[in-house]
Design a protein around this motif. Sequence first.
Motif, mmCIF file in Angstrom:
data_model
loop_
_atom_site.group_PDB
_atom_site.id
_atom_site.type_symbol
_atom_site.label_atom_id
_atom_site.label_comp_id
_atom_site.label_asym_id
_atom_site.label_seq_id
_atom_site.Cartn_x
_atom_site.Cartn_y
_atom_site.Cartn_z
ATOM 1 N N UNK A 134 0.815 -1.213 0.000
ATOM 2 C CA UNK A 134 0.000 0.000 0.000
ATOM 3 C C UNK A 134 0.852 1.267 0.000
ATOM 4 N N UNK A 135 2.141 1.124 0.318
ATOM 5 C CA UNK A 135 3.026 2.301 0.370
ATOM 6 C C UNK A 135 3.212 2.921 -1.009
ATOM 7 N N UNK A 136 2.809 2.246 -2.080
ATOM 8 C CA UNK A 136 2.977 2.783 -3.430
ATOM 9 C C UNK A 136 1.751 3.576 -3.893
ATOM 10 N N UNK A 137 0.826 3.860 -2.980
ATOM 11 C CA UNK A 137 -0.368 4.645 -3.299
ATOM 12 C C UNK A 137 -0.456 5.855 -2.374
ATOM 13 N N UNK A 138 -0.931 6.987 -2.862
ATOM 14 C CA UNK A 138 -1.090 8.167 -2.000
ATOM 15 C C UNK A 138 -2.042 7.872 -0.840
ATOM 16 N N UNK A 139 -1.597 8.170 0.374
ATOM 17 C CA UNK A 139 -2.417 7.873 1.541
ATOM 18 C C UNK A 139 -2.593 6.393 1.788
ATOM 19 N N UNK A 140 -1.790 5.548 1.096
ATOM 20 C CA UNK A 140 -1.855 4.088 1.206
ATOM 21 C C UNK A 140 -3.244 3.550 0.839
ATOM 22 N N UNK A 141 -3.909 4.238 -0.089
ATOM 23 C CA UNK A 141 -5.238 3.820 -0.554
ATOM 24 C C UNK A 141 -5.142 3.489 -2.041
ATOM 25 N N UNK A 142 -5.341 2.225 -2.452
ATOM 26 C CA UNK A 142 -5.261 1.842 -3.872
ATOM 27 C C UNK A 142 -6.422 2.436 -4.676
ATOM 28 N N UNK A 143 -6.333 2.392 -5.989
ATOM 29 C CA UNK A 143 -7.433 2.856 -6.840
ATOM 30 C C UNK A 143 -8.724 2.110 -6.545
ATOM 31 N N UNK A 144 -9.832 2.779 -6.744
ATOM 32 C CA UNK A 144 -11.147 2.196 -6.516
ATOM 33 C C UNK A 144 -11.825 1.916 -7.856
ATOM 34 N N UNK A 145 -12.755 0.942 -7.841
ATOM 35 C CA UNK A 145 -13.541 0.638 -9.043
ATOM 36 C C UNK A 145 -13.124 -0.607 -9.785
ATOM 37 N N UNK A 146 -11.974 -1.182 -9.427
ATOM 38 C CA UNK A 146 -11.534 -2.437 -10.060
ATOM 39 C C UNK A 146 -12.012 -3.586 -9.164
ATOM 40 N N UNK A 147 -13.231 -4.049 -9.395
ATOM 41 C CA UNK A 147 -13.873 -4.998 -8.467
ATOM 42 C C UNK A 147 -14.276 -6.312 -9.125
ATOM 43 N N UNK A 148 -13.807 -6.580 -10.340
ATOM 44 C CA UNK A 148 -14.191 -7.836 -10.998
ATOM 45 C C UNK A 148 -13.571 -9.027 -10.266
ATOM 46 N N UNK A 149 -14.275 -10.193 -10.281
ATOM 47 C CA UNK A 149 -13.729 -11.367 -9.571
ATOM 48 C C UNK A 149 -12.438 -11.892 -10.172
ATOM 49 N N UNK A 150 -12.146 -11.536 -11.432
ATOM 50 C CA UNK A 150 -10.907 -12.019 -12.051
ATOM 51 C C UNK A 150 -9.761 -11.018 -11.893
ATOM 52 N N UNK A 151 -9.957 -10.009 -11.057
ATOM 53 C CA UNK A 151 -8.877 -9.078 -10.738
ATOM 54 C C UNK A 151 -8.121 -9.594 -9.515
ATOM 55 N N UNK A 152 -6.819 -9.802 -9.661
ATOM 56 C CA UNK A 152 -5.990 -10.364 -8.601
ATOM 57 C C UNK A 152 -4.958 -9.322 -8.170
ATOM 58 N N UNK A 153 -4.870 -9.089 -6.866
ATOM 59 C CA UNK A 153 -3.891 -8.145 -6.330
ATOM 60 C C UNK A 153 -2.586 -8.884 -6.013
ATOM 61 N N UNK A 154 -1.474 -8.317 -6.483
ATOM 62 C CA UNK A 154 -0.163 -8.929 -6.261
ATOM 63 C C UNK A 154 0.763 -7.891 -5.641
ATOM 64 N N UNK A 155 1.397 -8.260 -4.552
ATOM 65 C CA UNK A 155 2.433 -7.428 -3.936
ATOM 66 C C UNK A 155 3.785 -7.947 -4.414
ATOM 67 N N UNK A 156 4.391 -7.230 -5.359
ATOM 68 C CA UNK A 156 5.655 -7.659 -5.953
ATOM 69 C C UNK A 156 6.797 -7.316 -4.983
ATOM 70 N N UNK A 157 7.585 -8.333 -4.599
ATOM 71 C CA UNK A 157 8.646 -8.142 -3.621
ATOM 72 C C UNK A 157 9.958 -8.729 -4.137
ATOM 73 N N UNK A 158 11.028 -8.272 -3.511
ATOM 74 C CA UNK A 158 12.347 -8.850 -3.773
ATOM 75 C C UNK A 158 13.204 -8.640 -2.534
ATOM 76 N N UNK A 159 13.938 -9.695 -2.151
ATOM 77 C CA UNK A 159 14.729 -9.649 -0.914
ATOM 78 C C UNK A 159 13.875 -9.230 0.277
ATOM 79 N N UNK A 160 12.643 -9.757 0.300
ATOM 80 C CA UNK A 160 11.715 -9.537 1.409
ATOM 81 C C UNK A 160 11.325 -8.079 1.603
ATOM 82 N N UNK A 161 11.440 -7.285 0.534
ATOM 83 C CA UNK A 161 11.025 -5.886 0.588
ATOM 84 C C UNK A 161 10.039 -5.617 -0.549
#
Length: 478
Positions: A37-64
């Motif tokens: 969430x740190x990559x969004x202003x106020x830690x709030x992601x975009x709204x309106x993407x609510x389809x069941x085939x939308x998957x949220x992924x937190x891309x990480x490397x070296x545990x960050x």
Amino acid sequence: EWTMKTSIVFLLCISVFPGFSQGRVVREDETGFAECNVFFPGQVPPEGFTEPFHVKICQQYNREPRFATLYSTKDKIPLYSAFKFTKPAQSEEESWLVEPQIDDPENDLHEMVHEANIGGTVANLGANQALTSDYVGSGYERGLLNPSLLNEEDFQVATYTLTNAVPLSPALSKSWHRDIGKVVEQALIPHCSKMDHLYLLAGAIPSSVQVKGKVSVPESLWLAACCDAPEGWSLGLVKKINDENSLADLTVRELEKQLLPGVRLFKGSCGEDKKSHEKREAVLQVVSQIRSGEQVGTSNNQETKESGWVRRVAGIIATPFIKLLELLIYIFVELVKFVFYFLWLVVKRVVGTILDGVYSLWNGMVSYLKAVSMVLISIPYDVGRVIINIFLGFLQIVRDVASLTYRILSIPVGFVLHLAAFPYHSICAIPSVLKDMATGIGGTFSLVIDATATVLHGFYYLAGHIVKRFVPKGSSDD
């Protein structure tokens, strides 16, 4: 030179130790994109993407966390990637990864891995995401929404995932990365007072055209920028697929109307109340210069070009040493693997032998105790059964003795009774015998008389028949 070596060493490590690279599917019970969430202003992601085939992924490397991606399993492409600018990349090396949990949520692989290292461990691989094989021979490249050239080292490695790629023609992919790189470095960064408060969203709008009937080709690419700082501003850019040189600027509101209904990209429209029109106009002026192909900051570009030549020469000189370093690291890693596997095999065999011996000893002890327990339990039962059998035998003997005594005593009594009754029965039988004798004599006499009468009657009948047969009837006429 040192930066180039460091980058290549990092890429080599990620190819040898894929566990360093992480990218997990965010669970439904987690807020937004969890730690991304740190990559969004106020830690709030975009709204309106609510389809069941939308998957949220937190891309990480070296545990960050490195950036966030909203992925469409229907179109097999990302809808957007949210990131921040770090530093321009000094080198580029591709090392593509896939996300196992998109295709197989029950899989134990909770991190991104190299597609070649998956083997048969992931069920339905490629059912919900694009694979390298989908791009081979298609005429399309894997275009990165979050360009690798805007990131370096760990951040750059994390961008090379197929969940951050869309199908682009080679020319369009080059144009997109070039334009976005120039816009971010020359227009956005210089006009945002706090670089860490510059939030970037790069996205794609899917079309009906598909690569190999599976991966959707975007109809347009877009970039939304938010400088959430004093004298902040927001901006939208759109590049049409059919025109690689196009780069239209528009407001974030206008960009949202081209996406799904009800979409809001930034919380509070990224500081609408404190927006600096002067800053935004300056940004748009630089974007216009980039669009028209004009040089922005000639002296800086010259220095950049000269430093680029220096880096190229240094790279050519350092290449043999880097290759030797790669070979040494590869040999060292293989030796470590071999020693580890050998020790693991020895420990496994020893522990297995000990466990088998303990298991056999335990089974023998349990069987022995079970047999002893059964014998001890059966002793009272056998003793009781013997006592009952002795008692029943004794009763049988008493019964047999009583029966024999009864039989012995019953013989004289019957004999005396039969002997005493003999005279009575003999005297009483005399009248009956006399009566039977008289009846027999009378019957015999009656039978003799009847037989005599029958014989005489027979002679009489015979004589009459002879006379009738032989005496003629005509003697009566005389």
